[in-house]
Design a protein around this motif. Structure first.
Motif: not given
Length: 70
Positions: A7-28
């Motif tokens: 469950d934790e691996i799944h949750d962290v994976g979910f968070g990382i996917k959103h982090l990458v998307a957020m960073a890209k949208s901010l140009g970081e």
């Protein structure tokens, strides 16, 4: 314990996917955004030991958090 780890691996994976998307949208870079978030929300830093293999399975490599470890 195995179920919790999965469950934790799944949750962290979910968070990382959103982090990458957020960073890209901010140009970081995702690593820079990660560092900014950890520094602003984790008082005192983060402490090892880390389950590196589980974090990597979730998409969070050591280069995200090594420099932030206290």
């Amino acid at each position: 314990m195995e179920r919790i780890l999965d469950d934790e691996i799944h949750d962290v994976g979910f968070g990382i996917k959103h982090l990458v998307a957020m960073a890209k949208s901010l140009g970081e870079s995702p690593r820079k955004r990660w560092k900014t978030l950890v520094e602003s929300h984790c008082r005192g830093g983060i402490w090892p030991p880390f389950n590196d293999s589980a974090r990597l399975a979730a998409g969070l490599s050591r280069d995200f958090y090594d420099s932030l470890a206290s």
